[in-house]
Design a protein around this motif. Structure first.
Motif, PDB file in Angstrom:
ATOM      1  N   GLY A  13       0.836  -1.196   0.000  1.00 12.43           N
ATOM      2  CA  GLY A  13       0.000   0.000   0.000  1.00 12.43           C
ATOM      3  C   GLY A  13       0.868   1.241   0.000  1.00 12.43           C
ATOM      4  O   GLY A  13       2.067   1.195  -0.305  1.00 12.43           O
ATOM      5  N   GLU A  35       4.250  -8.153  -1.656  1.00 12.69           N
ATOM      6  CA  GLU A  35       2.811  -7.887  -1.484  1.00 12.69           C
ATOM      7  C   GLU A  35       2.043  -9.186  -1.683  1.00 12.69           C
ATOM      8  O   GLU A  35       2.254  -9.896  -2.657  1.00 12.69           O
ATOM      9  CB  GLU A  35       2.363  -6.823  -2.489  1.00 12.69           C
ATOM     10  CG  GLU A  35       0.871  -6.735  -2.723  1.00 12.69           C
ATOM     11  CD  GLU A  35       0.060  -6.499  -1.454  1.00 12.69           C
ATOM     12  OE1 GLU A  35      -0.992  -7.163  -1.302  1.00 12.69           O
ATOM     13  OE2 GLU A  35       0.482  -5.676  -0.604  1.00 12.69           O
ATOM     14  N   THR A  40      -1.843  -1.888  -3.509  1.00 13.28           N
ATOM     15  CA  THR A  40      -2.991  -1.070  -3.074  1.00 13.28           C
ATOM     16  C   THR A  40      -4.259  -1.878  -2.870  1.00 13.28           C
ATOM     17  O   THR A  40      -5.363  -1.335  -2.927  1.00 13.28           O
ATOM     18  CB  THR A  40      -3.288   0.102  -4.049  1.00 13.28           C
ATOM     19  OG1 THR A  40      -3.894  -0.400  -5.239  1.00 13.28           O
ATOM     20  CG2 THR A  40      -2.029   0.848  -4.411  1.00 13.28           C
ATOM     21  N   THR A  44      -5.593   1.112   1.010  1.00 15.72           N
ATOM     22  CA  THR A  44      -5.199   2.192   0.112  1.00 15.72           C
ATOM     23  C   THR A  44      -6.179   2.391  -1.032  1.00 15.72           C
ATOM     24  O   THR A  44      -6.526   3.517  -1.382  1.00 15.72           O
ATOM     25  CB  THR A  44      -3.782   1.919  -0.435  1.00 15.72           C
ATOM     26  OG1 THR A  44      -2.860   1.839   0.664  1.00 15.72           O
ATOM     27  CG2 THR A  44      -3.348   3.016  -1.390  1.00 15.72           C
ATOM     28  N   TRP A  45      -6.666   1.310  -1.616  1.00 17.35           N
ATOM     29  CA  TRP A  45      -7.443   1.445  -2.848  1.00 17.35           C
ATOM     30  C   TRP A  45      -8.760   2.188  -2.642  1.00 17.35           C
ATOM     31  O   TRP A  45      -9.257   2.865  -3.531  1.00 17.35           O
ATOM     32  CB  TRP A  45      -7.715   0.072  -3.473  1.00 17.35           C
ATOM     33  CG  TRP A  45      -8.798  -0.723  -2.800  1.00 17.35           C
ATOM     34  CD1 TRP A  45      -8.654  -1.554  -1.737  1.00 17.35           C
ATOM     35  CD2 TRP A  45     -10.183  -0.744  -3.137  1.00 17.35           C
ATOM     36  NE1 TRP A  45      -9.853  -2.107  -1.388  1.00 17.35           N
ATOM     37  CE2 TRP A  45     -10.826  -1.624  -2.241  1.00 17.35           C
ATOM     38  CE3 TRP A  45     -10.962  -0.122  -4.125  1.00 17.35           C
ATOM     39  CZ2 TRP A  45     -12.182  -1.893  -2.279  1.00 17.35           C
ATOM     40  CZ3 TRP A  45     -12.331  -0.382  -4.163  1.00 17.35           C
ATOM     41  CH2 TRP A  45     -12.914  -1.259  -3.250  1.00 17.35           C
ATOM     42  N   CYS A 155       0.666   4.988  -5.757  1.00 21.12           N
ATOM     43  CA  CYS A 155       1.493   3.851  -5.359  1.00 21.12           C
ATOM     44  C   CYS A 155       2.232   3.249  -6.549  1.00 21.12           C
ATOM     45  O   CYS A 155       3.402   2.866  -6.432  1.00 21.12           O
ATOM     46  CB  CYS A 155       0.628   2.801  -4.667  1.00 21.12           C
ATOM     47  SG  CYS A 155       0.002   3.342  -3.058  1.00 21.12           S
ATOM     48  N   GLY A 205      -0.680  -2.509   6.875  1.00 23.58           N
ATOM     49  CA  GLY A 205      -2.017  -1.967   6.998  1.00 23.58           C
ATOM     50  C   GLY A 205      -2.846  -2.695   8.033  1.00 23.58           C
ATOM     51  O   GLY A 205      -2.405  -2.945   9.149  1.00 23.58           O
TER      52      GLY A 205
END
Length: 805
Positions: A13, A35, A40, A44-45, A155, A205
């Motif tokens: 993210g 990831e 994201t 984040t998205w 990102c 996150g």
């Protein structure tokens, strides 16, 4: 995928991508991001992606300014431009004068960081944002740089630049195990193979504690469900001819920004909901929580009243997704407590807006050991053993419900309290104590003059002004008693203990039994890392420092013990508590409660002795933070009540009063004594802080010596001075700008009224040319330029006669 790298960043993210990019900017290109899904795909998205300059302290303002500058650069990249609506402007509303005072203070603080805010009235708010009503509105704070950004594009742009610099990014590569080896490197296990890394970074996150569990740690991070909706087209926005400013409304608990030709409106409802505390579905990726607009009905009504246009437009999209919080709302960015070569960048509730700056400061810490600004306000070690996920959830709910309501001076919100107490907490409460919180510990701030007494939170002097003054006068004229809970205390033993501390400290570490010394620990750049007292007891040294320093100092000391040194460190922080008696009759009280000769000849200033107070074992030090004759009486918690009652029994004969930390704050400023992480920061060296008398450059070696000598040869960038302000109805707040001829020359670090000197005092770092005695400056206090003069540090009893009496 390669099997060896310098840093593995876990999480794709904004936190992970920003860290990876900034590591390459700091010169480390052998770095890797892993990831578990797509970049994201976590919080984040679905972020509302607002980018503001507003921050509650100087560090937050500076990192947000870095984010804005970075995002502008990315948006203007001809090879890979991104969507960034920069400079739309934004307003934070207020309906009380106390809130407006807060905005005036934050504008003063930001100005010192090169950021210009504007405090505007209600009519100007409506002129700049024509969709709002001015009912129940006084004014607001205008941020001209406010805007919003595309999360995914941001990102991807950061990852793209990191790749171009040599970093690797691996999607669909979940971390399944973490193992630390004997050389303190890490094995990072994934389905695609195992990577050996010097350093790991948790940037996960809302899955932060899944990775934390692999390292044997639990992070104080909890998630909240957060809802916003996007409206259909609004004609007034379509026809405005410019983008509508952003809006943040603490009156009605909502925010809005323009989204295409409509509005994105988000809610911070009182009936809010935590998320994921009992585990998160592995398949929850690029996913949302079920819509629940019924939960935000009350907030929505307030939003309708503030923005009537919302009642005339349909809803296009509803988003309900998790966002992460910490205990105090600020992120955790820095070293993971108790771990070597492990960092985190987590709890970023406003991740998109400030993630560029957080990654920037973290990368500096990883590569260089420190950042260009003191990062204590985001340091993961500012919380200690009380920082459970359960407590975090309670504080997250509280923060969520007060999202746009800043903390006033001396405000300690109630959720989760009491967290850490001593046997005296209920006793002192029964005697009228009002408590604040220091690293989770309940600590007396003042004694209420009568039951039901309350104070009005304010940036100006309030009902407690006279109350604190009476406590100070009682200490000055007779004797006072207070409890100092949570004081950090390490017991250091071993054949090499003195040599070890001598290397860690830039000054003299006395080896004489029964003596106490004050010393300063520097980082590798010659800047102030920690302040500590060293008390020499039979067979051991007691190391004492600020309550909040418990994890910070343990990590720093432990990391510097050499393999061939015989040094052991044991924490006593949670087992002992300090009772302080201070004032000219303090010796009489101690003599009546404890056997032995407590005369000035037998027990002079800066002495330490094991004793019995009443029937309680104790370690007594004659040291003072008040400038009066004072004794610190360190007592095991199991005997604390016994010692307290013995002191009260004797003290009542001398008119002993209880006093609190606000009285101490006043008295310590009158003596020029400094607070760690208030006045003592990693941005300044001991000479700049006025502590040159504690430096012994003739020593063969100490941490930071070489760089300190170079800094001294170059001369100071700033100097810490004491100011007396020509004002009697408000004190200077940390961060307030110091000015000369409308130019910023420094910033306040602390301030309080001096009741013994009848001076309004402040400490501030200023440019050297304004640091001489008699120099005149101005302090921007709540929008007013207040005349101030530099005076000698410690105007009360400058010869230290009272502490030696």
């Amino acid at each position: 995928m390669k099997t060896r790298t310098k840093v593995v960043v876990i999480g794709g993210g904004i936190a992970g991508c920003s860290t990876l990019y900034h590591l390459t900017r700091e010169g480390w290109t052998d770095v890797m991001l892993l990831e578990r899904d797509e970049l994201t795909s976590g919080t984040t998205w679905h972020s509302a992606a607002q980018v503001t300059n507003f921050g509650m302290n100087q560090t937050m303002v500076c990192l947000k300014s870095h984010s804005i500058a970075l995002y502008q650069e990315l948006a203007n990249d001809p090879d890979y431009p991104i969507n960034y609506h920069h400079g739309d402007g934004g307003i934070r509303l207020a309906n009380t004068e106390a809130q407006m005072d807060g905005y005036r203070h934050f504008a003063s603080m930001a100005r010192g960081m090169g950021v210009e805010f504007e405090v505007i009235d209600a009519a100007e708010c409506a002129r700049r944002h024509p969709l709002i009503s001015t009912d129940n509105l006084i004014g607001g704070l205008w941020d001209p740089m406010d805007g919003d950004i595309d999360p995914a594009q941001l990102c991807q742009a950061l990852a793209r630049r990191a790749r171009k610099a040599g970093a690797e990014v691996h999607r669909h590569t979940p971390v399944t195990a973490l193992r630390q080896l004997q050389d303190d490197t890490w094995e990072v296990e994934t389905p695609k193979g195992t990577v050996n890394a010097d350093i790991v970074v948790n940037a996960c996150g809302y899955r932060v504690n899944e990775v934390g569990a692999m390292m044997g740690v639990t992070h104080p991070v909890a998630s909240m469900e957060h809802q916003y909706f996007v409206t259909e087209e609004i004609p007034a926005i379509r026809d405005a001819g410019h983008r509508m400013p952003l809006l943040r409304c603490p009156i009605n608990d909502f925010y809005s920004r323009q989204e295409k030709q409509g509005l994105l409106v988000g809610f911070y409802e009182q009936d809010c909901k935590t998320w994921g505390l009992d585990g998160i579905d592995p398949k929850f990726t690029n996913a949302l929580c079920p819509d629940d607009l019924d939960r935000v009905t009350d907030v929505l009504e307030g939003a309708f009243a503030r923005m009537p246009a919302l009642m005339e437009v349909g809803i296009h999209t509803i988003v309900n997704g998790p966002i992460t919080y910490t205990i105090d709302g600020a992120p955790l960015v820095g070293p993971i407590p108790g771990k070597r070569n492990a960092y985190c960048i987590i709890g970023l509730r406003a991740g998109l807006g400030e993630g560029g700056g957080h990654g920037w400061l973290l990368a500096q810490q990883i590569v260089h050991g420190e950042a260009c600004y003191d990062t204590w306000v985001i340091d993961p070690r500012r919380f200690t053993g009380h920082a459970t996920v359960e407590l975090t959830a309670l504080k997250a709910i509280e923060d969520y419900q007060n999202e746009f309501r800043f903390h006033f001076p001396h405000e300690h919100r109630p959720a989760g309290r009491p967290m850490k107490t001593t046997p005296l907490t209920p006793i002192l409460a029964g005697q009228g104590a009002e408590f604040g919180v220091v690293n989770g510990w309940e600590r007396v701030e003042y004694i209420k003059p009568k039951p039901g007494f309350t104070e009005t939170l304010s940036f100006r002097f309030n009902e407690t002004h006279g109350v604190v003054g009476e406590e100070v006068r009682a200490v000055q004229s007779s004797v006072g008693l207070t409890e100092v809970s949570g004081f950090n205390r390490f017991e250091i033993t071993g054949a090499d203990a003195y040599d070890f501390l001598d290397r860690m400290c830039c000054g003299t570490v006395t080896r004489k039994l029964g003596r106490v010394g004050l010393g300063y620990l520097l980082n590798d750049f010659g800047m102030i890392k920690s302040e500590a007292t060293f008390a020499n007891l039979p067979g051991r040294i007691w190391y004492g420092s600020a309550a909040a320093a418990e994890y910070h100092d343990m990590d720093w000391l432990s990391a510097h013990i050499r393999p061939d040194e015989d040094v052991s460190i044991r924490s006593l922080t949670n087992d002992w508590t300090i009772l302080v008696i201070a004032g000219p009759r303090a010796r009489d009280v101690l003599s009546g409660a404890s056997r032995g000769d407590w005369s000035a000849d037998a027990f002079p200033w800066l002495s330490v002795r094991e004793a019995t107070v009443g029937t309680a074992p104790a370690v007594v030090m004659v040291v003072s933070f008040s400038g009066e004759l004072a004794y610190e009486i360190h007592v095991p918690d199991a005997q604390l009540l016994s010692a307290y009652e013995a002191l009260r029994s004797v003290g009542d004969r001398f008119g002993m009063h209880l006093f609190g930390s606000r009285a101490v704050e006043s008295m310590r400023l009158e003596k020029g004594f400094l607070h760690w992480k208030g006045d003592l920061l990693t941005e300044f060296d001991p000479y700049e802080a006025g502590l040159g008398r504690f430096v012994r450059e003739e020593k063969v070696d100490f941490v930071g010596k070489e760089t300190l000598q170079k800094r001294r040869a170059q001369g100071p960038s700033k100097c810490l001075v004491t100011l007396v302000l020509d004002c009697d109805e408000r004190s200077a707040q940390p961060g307030a700008s110091v000015m000369v001829d409308e130019e910023i020359v420094g910033a306040v670090t602390s301030g309080a009224w001096g009741y013994r000197t009848e001076m309004n005092l402040a400490l501030a770092y200023v440019s050297p040319e304004f640091a001489t005695r008699g120099a005149t400056v101005q302090c921007d206090l709540l929008g007013d330029l207040i005349a101030a003069q530099v005076i000698e540090s410690g105007p009360y009893d400058p010869d230290f006669q009272r502490v030696r009496s």
